[in-house]
Design an enzyme around this catalytic site. Structure first.
Site, PDB file in Angstrom:
ATOM      1  N   HIS A 163      -8.190  56.097  14.081  1.00 48.75           N
ATOM      2  CA  HIS A 163      -8.567  56.029  12.674  1.00 48.75           C
ATOM      3  C   HIS A 163      -8.442  54.611  12.138  1.00 48.75           C
ATOM      4  O   HIS A 163      -9.261  54.157  11.351  1.00 48.75           O
ATOM      5  CB  HIS A 163      -7.706  56.989  11.845  1.00 48.75           C
ATOM      6  CG  HIS A 163      -8.114  58.398  12.046  1.00 48.75           C
ATOM      7  ND1 HIS A 163      -9.334  58.865  11.635  1.00 48.75           N
ATOM      8  CD2 HIS A 163      -7.502  59.423  12.647  1.00 48.75           C
ATOM      9  CE1 HIS A 163      -9.434  60.127  11.981  1.00 48.75           C
ATOM     10  NE2 HIS A 163      -8.333  60.496  12.601  1.00 48.75           N
ATOM     11  N   CYS A 175     -24.434  56.941  18.016  1.00 51.11           N
ATOM     12  CA  CYS A 175     -23.756  57.029  16.726  1.00 51.11           C
ATOM     13  C   CYS A 175     -22.249  56.841  16.861  1.00 51.11           C
ATOM     14  O   CYS A 175     -21.514  57.030  15.909  1.00 51.11           O
ATOM     15  CB  CYS A 175     -24.078  58.334  16.008  1.00 51.11           C
ATOM     16  SG  CYS A 175     -23.495  59.779  16.899  1.00 51.11           S
TER      17      CYS A 175
HETATM   18  C1  PEP Z   1     -18.349  60.206  18.737  1.00 48.16           C
HETATM   19  O1  PEP Z   1     -17.604  60.974  19.351  1.00 48.16           O
HETATM   20  O2  PEP Z   1     -18.740  59.110  19.194  1.00 48.16           O
HETATM   21  C2  PEP Z   1     -18.798  60.534  17.364  1.00 48.16           C
HETATM   22  C3  PEP Z   1     -19.690  59.792  16.750  1.00 48.16           C
HETATM   23  O3  PEP Z   1     -18.215  61.604  16.763  1.00 48.16           O
HETATM   24  P1  PEP Z   1     -16.755  61.585  16.093  1.00 48.16           P
HETATM   25  O4  PEP Z   1     -16.236  60.176  16.105  1.00 48.16           O
HETATM   26  O5  PEP Z   1     -16.916  62.126  14.727  1.00 48.16           O
HETATM   27  O6  PEP Z   1     -16.005  62.485  17.022  1.00 48.16           O
END
Ligand code: PEP
Ligand code: MG
Length: 558
Positions: A184, A483
């Site tokens: 985080h 993403c």
């Molecule tokens: C990922 O796992 O890269 C993602 C974009 O999802 P999150 O960070 O919300 O798990």
């Protein structure tokens, strides 16, 4: 000059005095007694007043969400129910600290049992309880220190709740002894545009107020900065000022377009992202709209939350991810917090097995919201592992009337079988945060595994290549975006484009930097640089060799 080294997770170079995050307050012993109930009651009343005033003062200095959180917490510090039940215990001889601890626990339990909005106040009561105990013990208040001058925040790690009270105007940089690149702290730092170094062991020993130089790209912290560090920090300030604007088109030097999209958690983020020039939304984390809820949001609540995002991007692409509950993002109405291995448990798309109906109702709400807006709405499921799951999800989307179903590729099996999976759906988006943790079998939240949990790992780059190859299989050519946080690293973004991904989605702060670096290379350069990264034997070498190919990064302070 002494140095500390960790993992640089958000670029930038600054100098400032260290302030440590105060430690959590421990539970007062169960048999702690008071000498005089009158004196203990008076101390509690004084502590309640002091905590309330401090929180009010901080609320006045804050804005937006932070202000609302601080105002609510300040009221809680004088909550009659909390104080009355603490005083009852004091009258029985219990110490003021222990009395407020126990009273806080009962109020929290009562709120939790009420459910809904009331249950969401549980964390506020527990926060106030810690503040009252710290005040009674004469210790610094837990959490982010309050200060009227900017400082470098040093902590073990930051929890999502800490962000609300983190004032980006006062915090110059974040340094943690724990946390990994996907923690985080790292995500918060990139979102706020703050230089950050995680997993820097030993930093907890730096003296309060000591002056340090933090280099968020190199991942180093130096004590007693001199003229060279002053010059580096000044140079970075100038470069950062020049890099605040993204002109709204992700494109290589030879005209190959790579739309730069934003990762958002709700309508407010979407408005910020649109203002920052994002070309659309590449990841709407719908679970962020309903974190902490212990009941399923209603259809109306969902439509309103999604509409807020769609309306910020009229006519543009918005990729909605269905609820990704579990592991680091528990949603009490969907997940079982007693699982022994939550990251490998019933999370993401898998909750459709244990809570049937929630996903179908969410897809209907997304379709209803999409019907009221002009955004081009795509939908994807998190944690897809097999082609059967992809097919089932596509069928659910079709039933809801959603035309562009896709999947996240964040489990190694999905990367390895991308061709079969992409036969079932229209697109894929690589979630490199989870794909790294599962490929390396390294918990993304653990600072001690930060070196493994790094998206430059050769194994991760190969997972990306495999996914793109699967997407280009004969008979179909389906778009694959990114993403995960990897897209926000301008050097890694060039490698990913070279590997063939078609869009990059990131925190809005990263758009200008990624856009500028992408614009400095041709598509052929990116492909060549991807080859350089893939040929490297280690993550550190892949990063170093890529950075050596991109001198523009140093010029831009990235
Ligand atoms: C990922 O796992 O890269 C993602 C974009 O999802 P999150 O960070 O919300 O798990
Ligand atoms: Mg994920």
């Amino acid at each position: 000059m002494s140095n500390f080294a960790g993992v640089g997770v958000s670029p930038g170079r600054v100098i400032g005095p260290v302030r440590h995050m105060a430690e959590a307050v421990g539970e007062p012993p169960a048999d702690e007694r008071n000498d005089s109930p009158e004196a203990a009651s008076a101390s509690l009343a004084a502590a309640s007043k002091a905590v309330q005033e401090e929180l009010k003062r901080r609320a006045e200095a804050a804005t937006g969400d932070a202000r609302a959180v601080l105002q609510a917490t300040s009221l809680m510090a004088a909550d009659p129910m909390l104080l009355k039940s603490a005083k009852k215990l004091i009258a029985k001889g219990v110490s003021a600290e222990r009395a407020v601890w126990e009273a806080g626990a009962s109020v929290a339990e009562m709120l939790h049992n009420l459910g809904g909005y009331m249950a969401e106040r549980t964390a506020d009561v527990l926060d106030v309880r810690s503040r009252l105990v710290a005040e009674l013990r004469g210790l610094p208040a837990p959490g982010i220190p309050s200060s009227t001058t900017p400082f470098v925040l040093v902590a073990e790690d930051l929890a999502p709740a800490d962000t609300a009270t983190l004032d980006p105007a006062m915090v110059l940089a974040l340094v943690t002894s724990g946390g990994g690149p996907q923690s985080h702290t790292a995500i918060i730092a990139r979102a706020l545009g703050l230089p950050a170094v995680v997993a820097a062991s030993g930093v907890e020993g730096i003296e309060e107020d000591a002056s340090v130089f933090v280099d968020g790209a190199a991942g180093t912290i130096a004590l007693d900065p001199g003229a060279a560090e002053e010059a580096a920090a000044a140079e970075y300030r100038a470069a950062a000022e020049a890099l605040t604007v993204f002109d709204g088109v992700g494109i290589t030097a030879d005209g190959h377009e790579v739309p730069l999209l934003a990762n958002v958690g709700g309508a407010k983020d979407a408005v910020t992202a649109a203002e920052a020039g994002a070309q659309g939304v590449g990841l709407l984390r719908t679970e962020f709209c309903f974190l902490g809820r212990d009941t399923e949001p209603t259809a109306e609540e969902q439509v309103e939350a999604y509409r807020g995002v769609f309306d910020a991007f009229p006519g543009k692409k918005v990729v909605v991810r269905t609820l990704d509950a579990g592991a680091d993002k528990p949603l009490p109405f969907l997940t079982d917090t007693t699982e022994p291995n939550p990251a490998l448990g019933v999370r993401g798309y898998r909750t459709d097995l244990t809570s049937p109906g929630v996903l179908a109702r969410q897809l209907t709400a997304i379709a209803d919201a999409a019907a009221q807006a002009t955004a081009d709405v795509w939908v994807m499921a998190p944690m897809i592992s097999t082609a059967e799951e992809a097919a089932d999800f596509a069928a659910l989307c079709a039933t809801a009337g959603l035309r562009t179903p896709g999947v996240m590729v964040e489990v190694p099996s999905a990367a390895l079988t991308a061709e079969a999976i992409l036969t079932e759906v229209s697109f894929a988006s690589l979630g490199t945060n989870d794909l790294t943790q599962y490929t390396m079998a390294a918990d993304r939240q653990l600072g001690s595994l930060a070196a493994l949990n790094n998206s430059w790992q050769p194994a991760l780059l190969r997972m990306v290549r495999l996914t793109v190859e699967g997407s280009l299989a004969e008979g179909h050519a389906k778009p694959v975006g990114i993403c995960g946080e990897a897209a926000a690293d301008p050097a890694l973004a060039v490698v990913l484009v070279g590997l063939g991904v078609s869009t990059l989605s990131m925190t809005p702060r990263a758009l200008a930097g990624v856009g500028a670096v992408l614009n400095s290379v041709t598509r052929a350069d990116a492909e060549r640089i991807a080859g350089v990264a893939l040929a490297a034997p280690t993550a550190a070498e892949a990063r170093a060799r890529t950075r050596a190919e991109l001198p523009v990064l140093e010029q831009l302070g990235l």
